[in-house]
Design a protein around this motif. Sequence first.
Motif, short mmCIF file in Angstrom:
data_model
loop_
_atom_site.label_atom_id
_atom_site.label_comp_id
_atom_site.label_asym_id
_atom_site.label_seq_id
_atom_site.Cartn_x
_atom_site.Cartn_y
_atom_site.Cartn_z
N VAL A 23 -6.84 9.77 21.74
CA VAL A 23 -6.36 10.09 23.09
C VAL A 23 -4.86 9.85 23.17
N HIS A 24 -4.13 10.90 23.49
CA HIS A 24 -2.68 10.84 23.64
C HIS A 24 -2.33 11.12 25.09
N GLY A 25 -1.18 10.64 25.51
CA GLY A 25 -0.85 10.82 26.91
C GLY A 25 0.62 11.03 27.17
N ALA A 26 0.88 11.54 28.36
CA ALA A 26 2.23 11.60 28.91
C ALA A 26 2.12 11.15 30.36
N ILE A 27 2.98 10.23 30.76
CA ILE A 27 3.00 9.76 32.14
C ILE A 27 4.29 10.27 32.77
N VAL A 28 4.15 11.07 33.82
CA VAL A 28 5.29 11.72 34.46
C VAL A 28 5.63 10.98 35.74
N LEU A 29 6.85 10.45 35.80
CA LEU A 29 7.27 9.64 36.94
C LEU A 29 8.47 10.27 37.63
N THR A 30 8.70 9.86 38.86
CA THR A 30 9.93 10.20 39.57
C THR A 30 10.51 8.92 40.17
N LYS A 31 11.79 8.97 40.48
CA LYS A 31 12.48 7.80 41.01
C LYS A 31 12.14 7.52 42.47
N ASP A 32 11.57 8.50 43.13
CA ASP A 32 11.38 8.39 44.58
C ASP A 32 10.23 9.31 44.97
N PRO A 33 9.19 8.79 45.63
CA PRO A 33 8.06 9.65 46.01
C PRO A 33 8.45 10.78 46.96
N TYR A 34 9.59 10.63 47.65
CA TYR A 34 10.01 11.70 48.55
C TYR A 34 10.53 12.91 47.78
N ILE A 35 10.84 12.72 46.50
CA ILE A 35 11.11 13.87 45.63
C ILE A 35 9.84 14.71 45.51
N ASN A 36 8.72 14.04 45.28
CA ASN A 36 7.44 14.73 45.16
C ASN A 36 7.08 15.44 46.46
N ILE A 37 7.27 14.75 47.58
CA ILE A 37 6.94 15.33 48.88
C ILE A 37 7.77 16.58 49.12
N ALA A 38 9.06 16.52 48.81
CA ALA A 38 9.94 17.69 49.01
C ALA A 38 9.48 18.85 48.14
N ARG A 39 9.08 18.57 46.90
CA ARG A 39 8.63 19.65 46.02
C ARG A 39 7.38 20.34 46.56
N ILE A 40 6.45 19.54 47.06
CA ILE A 40 5.22 20.12 47.58
C ILE A 40 5.50 20.94 48.83
N ARG A 41 6.39 20.45 49.68
CA ARG A 41 6.76 21.23 50.86
C ARG A 41 7.42 22.54 50.46
N ASN A 42 8.26 22.49 49.44
CA ASN A 42 8.93 23.70 48.97
C ASN A 42 7.92 24.71 48.42
N ARG A 43 6.90 24.21 47.73
CA ARG A 43 5.86 25.10 47.23
C ARG A 43 5.13 25.78 48.38
N ALA A 44 4.80 25.00 49.39
CA ALA A 44 4.10 25.57 50.54
C ALA A 44 4.97 26.61 51.24
N PHE A 45 6.27 26.32 51.36
CA PHE A 45 7.19 27.27 51.99
C PHE A 45 7.28 28.55 51.16
N ALA A 46 7.40 28.39 49.85
CA ALA A 46 7.47 29.56 48.97
C ALA A 46 6.21 30.40 49.09
N SER A 47 5.07 29.73 49.24
CA SER A 47 3.81 30.44 49.38
C SER A 47 3.80 31.27 50.65
N ARG A 48 4.32 30.71 51.73
CA ARG A 48 4.34 31.45 52.99
C ARG A 48 5.26 32.67 52.91
N LEU A 49 6.20 32.62 51.97
CA LEU A 49 7.08 33.78 51.76
C LEU A 49 6.42 34.85 50.90
N GLY A 50 5.19 34.58 50.46
CA GLY A 50 4.44 35.57 49.72
C GLY A 50 4.49 35.42 48.22
N LYS A 51 5.11 34.35 47.73
CA LYS A 51 5.17 34.15 46.30
C LYS A 51 3.84 33.57 45.81
N THR A 52 3.52 33.81 44.54
CA THR A 52 2.29 33.29 43.96
C THR A 52 2.55 31.89 43.42
#
Length: 249
Positions: A130-159
Motif C-alpha cells: 500500500v502506497h500513498g500520497a497525502i495532499v495538504l493545503t496551508k489553509d482550509p479556506y483555500i479548499n473552500i474557495a476552490r469548491i465554490r469556484n467549481r460550483a460557479f463554473a458549473s453554473r456557467l455551463g462548464k463540465t
Amino acid sequence: MADNIVSVPELNGPGSQAPELNAIVGCAGAGKTTVRVAFRLDDPRWPHHLNFDEYRHALKDQFNDPVFAATKLCALPAAVFDSLNWSTRSVIMSMADNYMARRQSFSMETTGDDGLFPIIRKARFAGYRVHGAIVLTKDPYINIARIRNRAFASRLGKTIIDQSVFNEKEILANYSNIMASIYKTLEMFATCLIVDNSGISPRKLLRKEENGQFYSNDVPVSLERAHKIIADLDYFKNRSSGRAPYVEE
C-alpha cells in the motif's frame, strides 16, 4: 515544477510482485486529482481507479428529474443526498472487494471522511503493498474557495466532475480530521508522498520510504524535522498558537 515530479519507481520500489494499492488522501478541495496527474500517480500499474466524486456523478443518472442535475445537487433533500452518498460508497467498496478478490492492483482517492479508509486496511490485510500520497493545503479556506469556484463554473455551463457540495463547516471539519490523523494515516502506507497543494502547482514536502526514513528535497531528514514540516501546514494549530501561519522560515 519539473524538479518536484516524482517517478513511479520512487513510490514503489523495484521488482514488487505483490498487488499494489495507491491511495491519495486529502480534504475535499485539496486537489487530489491534480496531484495524481502532476506526480504521475496514474501509472498503468494501477489500471483501476476509484474516485468518490466520479462515481457519485455517474450515479446521479438514477434520478430522472432534471432538478437533480449536478448544478442543483446541493438543493437535494438531505435524505436523498445521504442516500446518494451511501450508494456511491457501497459501489466503491464492492468494486474494491472485487479487485482484491482477483488480486488486481488499483488506486483510489479519499477524503478520509467518505468512509473509504476500510479499503486501505483490507488491502493491507490481504497482502497488498500500500502506497500513498497525502495532499495538504496551508489553509482550509483555500479548499473552500476552490469548491465554490467549481460550483460557479458549473453554473456557467462548464463540465465539472467534482461538484462537491460540502458546506463550509464540513470542509473545516474534514481538514481538521486530516491533520489530526495524519500520523495514523502515514502508518498505513509502506511509502508515501506528502504534498502541499496550496499554490498554483503542487509542491512535494516529504517522501517516506519503506524503512521509515523521511526525505525533504531528496535529503534525509530526522523524524522530528519531518513532524515540524507537517505541523507548519496545520492551519488550526498555527492559529491557536498565535503564530502567523505559513511564513517561510
